[in-house]
Write a protein that holds these residues in place. Structure first.
Motif, short mmCIF file in Angstrom:
data_model
loop_
_atom_site.label_atom_id
_atom_site.label_comp_id
_atom_site.label_asym_id
_atom_site.label_seq_id
_atom_site.Cartn_x
_atom_site.Cartn_y
_atom_site.Cartn_z
N THR A 95 0.81 -1.21 0.00
CA THR A 95 0.00 0.00 0.00
C THR A 95 0.84 1.26 0.00
OG1 THR A 95 -0.11 0.04 2.41
CG2 THR A 95 -1.83 -1.18 1.25
N GLY A 96 2.14 1.12 0.29
CA GLY A 96 3.00 2.28 0.35
C GLY A 96 3.10 2.89 1.72
N ASP A 97 2.31 2.39 2.68
CA ASP A 97 2.36 2.92 4.05
C ASP A 97 2.76 1.84 5.05
OD1 ASP A 97 0.11 1.38 4.03
OD2 ASP A 97 -1.28 2.96 4.64
N GLY A 98 3.54 0.87 4.57
CA GLY A 98 4.07 -0.16 5.46
C GLY A 98 3.37 -1.49 5.40
N GLU A 99 2.25 -1.56 4.70
CA GLU A 99 1.50 -2.80 4.60
C GLU A 99 1.80 -3.48 3.27
OE1 GLU A 99 -2.97 -4.00 6.00
OE2 GLU A 99 -2.81 -2.38 4.54
N VAL A 100 2.17 -4.78 3.33
CA VAL A 100 2.50 -5.55 2.13
C VAL A 100 1.76 -6.88 2.17
CG1 VAL A 100 4.36 -6.64 0.80
CG2 VAL A 100 4.79 -4.47 1.98
N PHE A 101 1.20 -7.28 1.03
CA PHE A 101 0.49 -8.55 0.91
C PHE A 101 1.23 -9.45 -0.07
CE2 PHE A 101 -2.71 -5.55 2.27
CZ PHE A 101 -3.44 -6.26 3.22
N VAL A 102 1.27 -10.75 0.26
CA VAL A 102 1.93 -11.75 -0.59
C VAL A 102 0.96 -12.91 -0.79
CG1 VAL A 102 3.86 -13.37 -0.81
CG2 VAL A 102 4.22 -11.12 0.25
N ALA A 103 0.80 -13.34 -2.04
CA ALA A 103 -0.08 -14.47 -2.37
C ALA A 103 0.75 -15.63 -2.88
CB ALA A 103 -1.10 -14.05 -3.43
N GLY A 104 0.17 -16.85 -2.76
CA GLY A 104 0.90 -18.02 -3.23
C GLY A 104 0.03 -19.24 -3.40
N GLU A 106 -1.52 -23.01 -2.59
CA GLU A 106 -2.19 -23.58 -1.41
C GLU A 106 -3.02 -22.56 -0.64
OE1 GLU A 106 0.74 -25.63 0.94
OE2 GLU A 106 1.71 -26.47 -0.84
N GLY A 107 -3.48 -21.52 -1.35
CA GLY A 107 -4.31 -20.50 -0.71
C GLY A 107 -3.57 -19.60 0.26
N VAL A 108 -2.25 -19.56 0.16
CA VAL A 108 -1.45 -18.78 1.10
C VAL A 108 -1.58 -17.29 0.84
CG1 VAL A 108 0.92 -18.18 1.75
CG2 VAL A 108 0.22 -20.56 1.65
N LEU A 109 -1.86 -16.53 1.90
CA LEU A 109 -1.81 -15.07 1.86
C LEU A 109 -1.11 -14.57 3.12
CD1 LEU A 109 -5.31 -14.20 0.40
CD2 LEU A 109 -3.11 -13.48 -0.55
N LEU A 110 -0.04 -13.83 2.91
CA LEU A 110 0.74 -13.25 4.00
C LEU A 110 0.49 -11.75 4.05
CD1 LEU A 110 4.12 -15.01 3.19
CD2 LEU A 110 2.67 -15.56 5.15
N ARG A 111 0.53 -11.20 5.26
CA ARG A 111 0.39 -9.76 5.43
C ARG A 111 1.53 -9.23 6.30
NH1 ARG A 111 -1.90 -6.60 9.51
NH2 ARG A 111 -2.46 -4.47 8.84
N TRP A 112 2.24 -8.23 5.78
CA TRP A 112 3.30 -7.55 6.50
C TRP A 112 2.72 -6.28 7.11
CZ3 TRP A 112 8.29 -8.27 7.95
CH2 TRP A 112 9.07 -7.15 8.24
N ASP A 113 2.88 -6.11 8.43
CA ASP A 113 2.27 -4.98 9.11
C ASP A 113 3.26 -3.85 9.40
OD1 ASP A 113 3.84 -5.94 11.16
OD2 ASP A 113 2.17 -6.52 12.45
N GLY A 114 4.45 -3.97 8.81
CA GLY A 114 5.49 -2.98 9.04
C GLY A 114 6.63 -3.52 9.87
N SER A 115 6.38 -4.66 10.54
CA SER A 115 7.44 -5.24 11.36
C SER A 115 7.54 -6.76 11.22
CB SER A 115 7.25 -4.89 12.83
OG SER A 115 5.99 -5.36 13.30
N ARG A 116 6.43 -7.43 10.86
CA ARG A 116 6.47 -8.87 10.72
C ARG A 116 5.34 -9.36 9.82
NH1 ARG A 116 3.06 -11.99 14.25
NH2 ARG A 116 1.62 -10.63 15.39
N PHE A 117 5.49 -10.60 9.35
CA PHE A 117 4.47 -11.25 8.54
C PHE A 117 3.55 -12.09 9.41
CE2 PHE A 117 7.16 -10.71 4.68
CZ PHE A 117 6.18 -10.24 3.82
N TRP A 139 -7.13 -7.27 -2.79
CA TRP A 139 -7.81 -8.32 -3.54
C TRP A 139 -6.80 -9.37 -3.95
CZ3 TRP A 139 -13.06 -8.32 -4.31
CH2 TRP A 139 -13.75 -7.12 -4.09
N ALA A 140 -7.22 -10.63 -3.93
CA ALA A 140 -6.40 -11.74 -4.41
C ALA A 140 -7.25 -12.61 -5.33
CB ALA A 140 -5.86 -12.57 -3.26
N VAL A 141 -6.64 -13.11 -6.40
CA VAL A 141 -7.38 -13.95 -7.36
C VAL A 141 -6.57 -15.20 -7.66
CG1 VAL A 141 -8.48 -11.93 -8.37
CG2 VAL A 141 -6.40 -12.85 -9.43
N GLY A 142 -7.30 -16.24 -8.16
CA GLY A 142 -6.60 -17.48 -8.45
C GLY A 142 -7.42 -18.47 -9.24
N VAL A 143 -7.13 -19.72 -9.01
CA VAL A 143 -7.68 -20.83 -9.78
C VAL A 143 -9.19 -20.97 -9.53
CG1 VAL A 143 -7.63 -23.36 -9.99
CG2 VAL A 143 -5.50 -22.04 -9.92
#
Length: 199
Positions: A95-104, A106-117, A139-143
């Motif tokens: 988002t540009g303000d410290g929040e990062v999302f990662v998809a993968g 097996e339905g994996v979604l990680l969220r970085w809150d500025g200090s940890r996942f 938003w996340a999309v997939g199979v």
């Protein structure tokens, strides 16, 4: 670029700050006039990159690999998806303000809150191929036509109206998000529902 491997993704924060990642772990940077590369440091397949700025670059890939560049060096960032049989991570966006999302896978979604996942419950085990964050949500999309929406603290499924595999999601506002997939599938979110668009 000086890289013979397949380049899987590219993103930049401006005309003199563009990164691309490759399936041999290489990362290449465009500074406005030339490409320089980082490789040979033991990292594996990289599938996606997101650039917040010259001192904040994220790359993800095989074996739940998450890397972050601080302007000087790349460092591996621990996350709860790591371990035996760790999934491929396929997409990263922030988002540009410290929040990062990662998809993968097996339905994996990680969220970085500025200090940890944290590993958030998605309610699905299907591969997730793309994630986009902005306008206070993600938003996340997939199979199989899978679409998930992040609001505040959790992911929720949203009917897509299709069973086609979805490959990419991107938006400009909370009422303007687009998804593309196989068989020419193109969907638009207007803030209320997903509707098909002729592509």
């Amino acid at each position: 670029t000086g890289v013979s491997a397949r380049l899987w993704d590219i993103h930049g924060s401006g005309p003199s700050d563009v990164w691309a990642v490759a399936d041999n772990g290489a990362r290449v940077h465009w500074d406005g006039s030339r490409w320089s590369r980082t490789e040979g440091d033991g990292y594996d397949f990289l599938a996606a990159v997101w650039v917040n700025g010259p001192a904040d670059v994220w790359a993800v890939g095989n074996g739940a690999l998450v890397l972050r560049f601080d302007g000087s060096v790349w460092k591996r960032i621990p996350n709860p998806a790591e371990g035996p049989n760790a999934p491929m991570l396929t997409s990263v966006w922030g988002t540009g303000d410290g929040e990062v999302f990662v998809a993968g896978d097996e339905g994996v979604l990680l969220r970085w809150d500025g200090s940890r996942f944290t590993l958030t419950d998605t309610g699905t085990s299907v591969p997730l191929v793309s994630v986009w964050a902005g306008a206070g949500e993600a938003w996340a999309v997939g199979v199989g036509g899978t679409i998930l929406r992040w609001q505040t603290t959790r992911w929720s499924p949203v009917p897509s109206g299709t069973t086609s595999n979805l490959f990419e999601v991107h938006g400009s506002a909370a009422n303007d998000v687009w998804v593309t997939g196989e068989h020419g599938t193109t969907l638009h979110w207007d803030g209320q529902a997903w509707t098909p668009s002729q592509s």
